[in-house]
Design a protein around this motif. Sequence first.
Motif, PDB file in Angstrom:
ATOM      1  N   GLU A 185      39.989  82.862   5.888  1.00 38.12           N
ATOM      2  CA  GLU A 185      38.797  82.431   5.169  1.00 38.12           C
ATOM      3  C   GLU A 185      38.236  83.573   4.329  1.00 38.12           C
ATOM      4  OE1 GLU A 185      34.914  80.084   6.606  1.00 38.12           O
ATOM      5  OE2 GLU A 185      34.839  82.212   7.139  1.00 38.12           O
ATOM      6  N   TYR A 186      37.825  83.223   3.113  1.00 38.35           N
ATOM      7  CA  TYR A 186      37.000  84.123   2.295  1.00 38.35           C
ATOM      8  C   TYR A 186      35.606  83.525   2.254  1.00 38.35           C
ATOM      9  CZ  TYR A 186      34.646  86.099  -1.719  1.00 38.35           C
ATOM     10  OH  TYR A 186      33.709  86.683  -2.528  1.00 38.35           O
ATOM     11  N   SER A 187      34.577  84.382   2.448  1.00 35.56           N
ATOM     12  CA  SER A 187      33.210  83.881   2.381  1.00 35.56           C
ATOM     13  C   SER A 187      32.296  84.905   1.732  1.00 35.56           C
ATOM     14  CB  SER A 187      32.688  83.530   3.777  1.00 35.56           C
ATOM     15  OG  SER A 187      32.635  84.680   4.601  1.00 35.56           O
ATOM     16  N   ALA A 188      31.381  84.389   0.946  1.00 30.82           N
ATOM     17  CA  ALA A 188      30.297  85.190   0.388  1.00 30.82           C
ATOM     18  C   ALA A 188      29.023  84.740   1.078  1.00 30.82           C
ATOM     19  CB  ALA A 188      30.207  84.984  -1.121  1.00 30.82           C
ATOM     20  N   ARG A 189      28.341  85.681   1.758  1.00 28.56           N
ATOM     21  CA  ARG A 189      27.182  85.342   2.577  1.00 28.56           C
ATOM     22  C   ARG A 189      25.897  85.814   1.901  1.00 28.56           C
ATOM     23  NH1 ARG A 189      29.916  87.822   7.163  1.00 28.56           N
ATOM     24  NH2 ARG A 189      31.430  86.370   8.023  1.00 28.56           N
ATOM     25  N   LYS A 190      24.885  84.998   1.966  1.00 28.32           N
ATOM     26  CA  LYS A 190      23.620  85.329   1.333  1.00 28.32           C
ATOM     27  C   LYS A 190      22.479  84.936   2.267  1.00 28.32           C
ATOM     28  CE  LYS A 190      20.825  84.253  -2.780  1.00 28.32           C
ATOM     29  NZ  LYS A 190      20.739  83.431  -4.018  1.00 28.32           N
ATOM     30  N   PRO A 191      21.467  85.831   2.439  1.00 23.55           N
ATOM     31  CA  PRO A 191      20.343  85.489   3.338  1.00 23.55           C
ATOM     32  C   PRO A 191      19.458  84.407   2.725  1.00 23.55           C
ATOM     33  CG  PRO A 191      19.922  87.573   2.237  1.00 23.55           C
ATOM     34  CD  PRO A 191      21.335  87.187   1.881  1.00 23.55           C
ATOM     35  N   LEU A 192      18.759  83.695   3.572  1.00 22.53           N
ATOM     36  CA  LEU A 192      17.827  82.651   3.163  1.00 22.53           C
ATOM     37  C   LEU A 192      16.462  82.899   3.791  1.00 22.53           C
ATOM     38  CD1 LEU A 192      20.158  79.535   3.645  1.00 22.53           C
ATOM     39  CD2 LEU A 192      19.557  80.632   1.470  1.00 22.53           C
ATOM     40  N   PHE A 193      15.421  82.320   3.182  1.00 20.38           N
ATOM     41  CA  PHE A 193      14.058  82.500   3.664  1.00 20.38           C
ATOM     42  C   PHE A 193      13.391  81.134   3.818  1.00 20.38           C
ATOM     43  CE2 PHE A 193      15.252  86.377   1.521  1.00 20.38           C
ATOM     44  CZ  PHE A 193      14.755  87.377   2.358  1.00 20.38           C
ATOM     45  N   ASN A 194      12.312  81.113   4.582  1.00 22.18           N
ATOM     46  CA  ASN A 194      11.547  79.878   4.744  1.00 22.18           C
ATOM     47  C   ASN A 194      10.953  79.450   3.406  1.00 22.18           C
ATOM     48  OD1 ASN A 194      12.082  79.839   7.451  1.00 22.18           O
ATOM     49  ND2 ASN A 194      10.074  80.625   8.088  1.00 22.18           N
ATOM     50  N   ASN A 195      10.925  78.137   3.187  1.00 22.09           N
ATOM     51  CA  ASN A 195      10.374  77.589   1.945  1.00 22.09           C
ATOM     52  C   ASN A 195       9.293  76.546   2.174  1.00 22.09           C
ATOM     53  OD1 ASN A 195      12.046  78.778  -0.351  1.00 22.09           O
ATOM     54  ND2 ASN A 195      13.645  78.085   1.057  1.00 22.09           N
TER      55      ASN A 195
END
Length: 827
Positions: A573-583
Motif C-alpha cells: 500500500e501507498y498512502s498519503a496521510r493528513k491530519p484532520l480537525f473538528n468542524n
Amino acid sequence: MKKLFFLTALLFISNVFAQIKGKITDKNGNPIPYTTVMIQGTYNGTSANDDGLYELVVKEKGNYTLQFQSLGYKTKKVTQDISQFPYTINVTLEDENYTLSEMVITPSKEDPAYAIIRSAIKNRKKNSDKTDKYEADFYSRGIFRAKNVPKKFMGVEIGDFDGSLDSTGTGILYLSETVSKIAYEKPDKIKEEIIASKVSGDDNGFSFNTARGTNYDFYSNYVEMGINMISPIADNALSYYKYTLESTFVDDHNQLINKIKVKPRRDKEPVFEGYLYIVEDTWAIYAIDLDSKGYRMQQPILENIKFTQNYNYNPQTKIWAKNQQTIDFKAGMFGMGFTGKFTHVFSNYVFRDKFEKKVFTNEVAKIVKDANKKDDGFWNESRPVPLTDEEIGDYHKKDSIQTIRKSQVYLDSIDAKGNKFKLQKLITGYTYRDTYNKWSASYKGVLDVTSLGFNTVQGWNLDSGFSFSKRDEEKGKYTFINSVFNYGFAEDRLRINGSITHRFNNINYALITLSGGSSINQFNPSNPISNLVNSVSTLFFKDNYAKYYNKEFAKIAYSQNVLNGIGLTGSLEYSARKPLFNNTDYVLIKNDKDYTSNNPLLPYNNSVAAFEKHNLMKATIGTRISFGNKYITRPDGRINIANDDYPKLSFNYEKGFAGNKDSYNYDFVSGLIDYDKTLGNKGDFAIRLKGGKFFNAENISFIDYKHFNGNQTHIGMANKYLNVFNLLPYYTNSTNDAYFETHMEHNDKGFIMNKIPLLNKLQWNLVVGFHQLNVPNYKPYQEFSVGFDNFGLGKFRLMRIDYVRSYQSGFQTDGIVFGLKFLNILN
C-alpha cells in the motif's frame, strides 16, 4: 445401437425393481411410521416412512426372513420365498405385551429403574466399544417446512422462496437426500464417500446432509447439540435425571427389555425427557425415544426436538447396532412456524478390530463427480425409506418450477419488472439485474440512511456509490467492483474510493483486491468504535471518542490457502496521510461539556495535530495456521472445517518504507494464539493471546503505533470479549515498542445458574473474564469482569451485561457494560 439400448433398459428395470416392499399397519389398519425392517441375521435393512410404507433392496431372489420392529409393538418375523421383483409383503403388527411393575415403591426403597441405569452406566464403555469401529452404508433425508411466513418482514420483501411457499406463506423450504458409504471410529474419526446427492428444486445442488453431523451417541457422557446435552446414562446422569421402570417385555430373541421413563431433576438443565429402553443382562441400548426443549439447549427459537433411535441385534455378532435415527423439531418466532425432520438409516455394517492408518485423513467427506446427476432409477433402487406423498409432490412441483424459473425467458421477464427505473430511485437507489447471466449493478442513491452518521470532523455524513457483481457458482468465481462516495456536511468535503475484488476458485479460495482513493479513517485500523455507537455517544452525550485522519491511498492485497489449514496473506500500500480537525460542535442534547479535540494525544488542544502530513509505503505478509483442519471435497470446491481441539495461530510481518522522512520507516512483527475449549457441561473456556514488537520505530507516525481496542462507551457488540478491553481509554496505552495482550473468558452455559432456585428460571449464563495489557514503561493494565450472557426475555436473548473493574497502578475505575449483540448483526 437398439440392442445396446434394450440391454441397458433390461438392466435398469431389473435393478430398479429388485426390491421387497409393502405397508406396515396396526390391528386397526393405521400405518406405523418408521418401523425398522431387517433381513434376519444381517445388517441389511430399511425403515418405513411416515405412511408406514417401506422398500427393501435385495440383490437376488431367494428365501428371506424379514424382521419388523417398532417401539410399542411386538417384533414380527416373516419368511418368504422371493421369486419375482418387486415383491409385496404387507404386515400387521400386534401391540407389545408389557409387563407392568407391581412393586410398591416406599420412601425407603428406590425404583428398580435406578439399578438398571447404574448397570447401564457401568457397562456403557463396554457396549460402546462393540461398535466403535465400522463401515456401513448411510442414507439421510432432511425436510424443512415453514408456515405463515409473511410476504414482507421488517420492510424487506421475502418472496415465495423460488416457489416453495404458497399464498399463505406455507410450504417445504428444503428437501434433500444423500446416499453414502462411511468408515467411522469413535469418538470422531470419519471418512465418507457421498455417491448420490439430491436437492429438491436444484439439479446442481449438493445436500448438506452428511454423516459427520449425525453422531448423536447416547453412550457418550454428552450429546453435542451446540451445547453439551447430558446423556441419561452419563457418568453423572443420576445427578440430573429421575427414573421410573414403567414396564418390561421380551423381544424376539427372548431378551428382556426394560422401558424406563426419564425425567429431568431440574427443567432448565441441558437434559432430555422421555423413554430409554435397556436390554437386561447386557445393559445395551435397545431404543431411544427422548425429547428436549429449545431453552435447555439455549436455542430459544427452537420449541421442541425429538430423538428416536432403534437398534438391531445380530445373534451371530451379538452386537446391538443402531440402524435408524430420526430427529423431529419444531420452532417459531414472529408468528412464523417451522418444522422439520431428519431421517438417517445405517445398514450393511462391517465391524472392524482396527483400520489401516491411511483410512482416516483430513478429508472427512468427498462428494463424487455427478453425485447430483443421479436419475430416478438410481433413487428408486437406493432409497431405503420411501418418499411420502408430500415429498413426492414437492419433488415434482419444484422440478417443474425449476425448469421454468431457470429459463432465460422467465428470468428476463422477472428482471424486467425489477429493472424498471423510476425517478425517485435517483434518491433511494437502483439495482439492475441480469439473473440469467449472473450479474448485477447497483446505485445506492443519495439518501442511503443506513450509512448516515455523525462525528465532530465531518458533522452529519452519509455514503452513496456504485457496485457491480458477477458470479460463477460452479467454478467458485466471483468479481465485485465497489465505489463509495462519502460526503461530510460540516467539513463540506467529498471523498471517493473504490475497490475491485476477484476470487479465482473455491478450492484454495485465492482472492485479490485492488483498492484506492480517499477515505476518512480511525487511528486504530480495527475501528473499535462503530459508526452507530459513535454517533449516539457524540450527539447525546457529547463524547466524541472516535478520532480520524485523512488517507489518500492505493493498495493491492492477495490471500489464499496454500495447504490444508494454512493460509497466506500479503499486501502492498501507498498512502498519503493528513491530519484532520473538528468542524462542528453540534449536539442533540445540550450540556456544558466541551467536545475533545481530534488529537488523541492532546484531547483538550484543538490547534495541534497528532502528526504531520506525510506519505509512506507499507508491505505486509502473514500466515494463519489451523491445526488438524478438516475439509469436505465437492466437485465444485472445498469446504474447510476448523478443528476446535487445537489452538489457531497467526503471524504477521509489516514493513513501513519509502516514507518522505526516514523516521517514518519501521519493522513490526506480531502474533496471535486463539483457543476455545468446551469443558463438558461446565461451559466454554476461551483464551486469546496477542503480542508484537516494533524495530527501528522510535519516531514513526502515531498512525502506525499499535493501538488497542478500548471501550469508553459501555456498549459491547461482540459475542465474546476476547478482542477488547471494556474500560480502557482508546489511545492511552498505544505503543511503538512492544506489547502483550491476554484475554480470557469462561461462560458456564448455565452450569452454575441452572442450579440456583429462582435464578434458574431466568436462563442466564454466568460469564467471568480477565484481561491484561503489558506495554513498556507502564504498569500492567488489568480488567476483571463478571456478568450474565443469554440475557433477555423469551425467545429474544441477544444481550449480555457485565460488571467490570480495571486496575493500573491501583484501582482505576469500574462500570457496567451492556452487550447489545444484535448491533453486531445490524452494523
